[in-house]
Write an enzyme that holds these catalytic residues in place. Structure first.
Site, mmCIF file in Angstrom:
data_model
loop_
_atom_site.group_PDB
_atom_site.id
_atom_site.type_symbol
_atom_site.label_atom_id
_atom_site.label_comp_id
_atom_site.label_asym_id
_atom_site.label_seq_id
_atom_site.Cartn_x
_atom_site.Cartn_y
_atom_site.Cartn_z
ATOM 1 N N GLU A 191 -5.530 -23.752 64.455
ATOM 2 C CA GLU A 191 -5.971 -23.846 63.064
ATOM 3 C C GLU A 191 -5.026 -23.101 62.144
ATOM 4 O O GLU A 191 -4.252 -22.231 62.565
ATOM 5 C CB GLU A 191 -7.394 -23.314 62.906
ATOM 6 C CG GLU A 191 -7.602 -21.880 63.328
ATOM 7 C CD GLU A 191 -9.074 -21.469 63.261
ATOM 8 O OE1 GLU A 191 -9.412 -20.692 62.344
ATOM 9 O OE2 GLU A 191 -9.865 -21.938 64.101
ATOM 10 N N GLU A 303 -14.997 -20.765 57.040
ATOM 11 C CA GLU A 303 -15.593 -19.999 58.138
ATOM 12 C C GLU A 303 -15.680 -18.540 57.705
ATOM 13 O O GLU A 303 -14.715 -17.983 57.177
ATOM 14 C CB GLU A 303 -14.756 -20.109 59.406
ATOM 15 C CG GLU A 303 -15.281 -19.273 60.568
ATOM 16 C CD GLU A 303 -14.355 -19.294 61.773
ATOM 17 O OE1 GLU A 303 -14.821 -18.995 62.876
ATOM 18 O OE2 GLU A 303 -13.153 -19.585 61.596
#
Length: 389
Positions: A191, A303
């Site tokens: 990511e 997140e």
């Protein structure tokens, strides 16, 4: 613990010691940034990745095997309104020469256990979209757009930059593109995006980051170049360096562009920044199966790591700008030009997507896909509020 795992951990410790405390001794040039960072320009052939046991005698791939500019760039007044390009703060103070890579020097009080994501994983089956894909992790709060169902060879997005409030030093907030594969308790993940992460970086600046793991962050993986794994080729972008400038509610909107794609000739996963800068790659050799072949899911969104997900009082750590999403103003976490890369190697918007929020009263999602030319994903929130006490 297997002998192979012991060797990996020992090599990580050695690499950490070299680059966390003594990395400046390898620097060809050092740059003092106005934000307090020191960027060391290190010979590309002496970078941390090459200490990974799977990369012994690894030959660095300097460029991708094919042209990644596979989709014409659309430019209209609406897109120009949010797509102001960002750079990194250290660029104001100098640049690294070709043949080197910029490595952000870590602080003396930096601890090795800070390089991995916190290792507390739990799956609530009520929150799962599919049996073998991890979405819910203990102490992680997600607000994402999610696609799955085919073999993914890449993902791409433009994401608006913000500087959310992070309440505690061991919490963080990110906006990221993630490609994942594997079972929920043993998943693989690559990511990239931006993060405010005092636990890793020692401050609350918005920084460009990467992350990877091969085993659900139990023993492998780390942020940026703090362990062997990611092979960097670019002398222009420093992983973990502060992003400049940042969007504000009453100022200009700024964004970064992130593209992760698989090179079919080498199977390496390349990371591209800003639509043109190929920063480097995660070698396929660091993954067994899973991402060594393809990704099973692509995620866009936010997140937050906090200790008290689902508990009271909730943290005040924000996601996005800290505001709940409002479509007409794009005032919080915001992604556009979201694309996936499939076996056809053509960038396209996925056929099926799901918006998902783990704590909807704390961090909301808003997906706009109908009646507009380009789908948009809005996400974020303040954390603690009257609906999330």
């Amino acid at each position: 613990m297997s002998f192979k795992l012991i060797v990996i951990l020992l090599l990580e410790l050695i690499t950490f010691a070299i680059f966390a405390w003594g990395g400046n001794t390898l620097a060809i040039k050092s740059i003092q940034s106005e934000d307090g960072d020191v960027i060391d320009c290190v010979d590309i052939f002496k970078q941390p990745a090459l200490y990974h046991p799977a990369l012994k005698n690894h030959k660095i791939q300097m460029t991708p095997s094919y042209n990644t500019m596979m989709e014409p760039t659309k430019t209209n007044d609406q897109e120009k309104s949010y797509k102001y390009v960002t750079t990194q703060t250290w660029h104001k103070s100098g640049s690294c020469p070709k043949g080197t890579i910029p490595i952000r020097r870590t602080q003396n009080n930096y601890k090795k256990d800070h390089i991995k994501k916190p290792n507390f994983f739990h799956l609530d089956k009520r929150l799962r979209i599919k049996e073998d894909i991890n979405l819910a992790q203990k102490n992680h709060s997600l607000a994402i757009l999610h696609t799955e169902g085919i073999r993914y060879m890449g993902g791409k997005t433009d994401m608006k930059t913000w500087n959310p409030h992070v309440e505690e030093d061991d919490e963080y907030s990110t906006s990221r593109l993630a490609l994942m594969s594997g079972a929920y308790n043993d998943y693989q993940d690559i990511e990239s995006g931006w993060a405010v992460n005092p636990r890793v970086y020692g401050d609350r600046q918005t920084r460009f980051f990467t992350y990877w793991t091969n085993d659900g962050s139990r023993e492998t993986g780390c942020f940026d170049l703090t362990c062997p794994g990611f092979v960097q080729t670019s002398h222009e972008i420093a992983l973990g360096a502060a992003i400049y400038p940042i969007s504000t509610q009453n100022g200009l909107p700024y964004s970064i562009s992130v593209f992760i794609f698989k090179d079919l000739n080498t199977s390496n996963w390349w990371l591209q920044y800003g639509g043109s800068i190929n920063i480097g790659y995660w070698p396929s050799k660091i993954f067994e199966g899973g991402l060594g072949i393809h990704a099973q899911t692509v995620q866009w969104g936010g997140e937050v790591y906090i200790k008290n997900v689902g508990k009271h009082p909730h943290t005040k750590t924000q996601m996005g700008s800290g505001a709940f999403p409002v479509y007409i103003s794009a005032n919080t976490g915001f992604m556009k030009n979201m694309r996936i890369l499939d076996n056809s190697m053509e960038l396209r918007f996925p056929q099926y997507v799901d918006a998902y929020s783990q704590e909807y009263d704390c961090y909301k999602t808003q997906y706009m896909g109908d009646y507009i030319e380009e789908p948009e994903f809005h996400f974020g929130g303040p954390g603690r509020n009257p609906l999330c006490p």
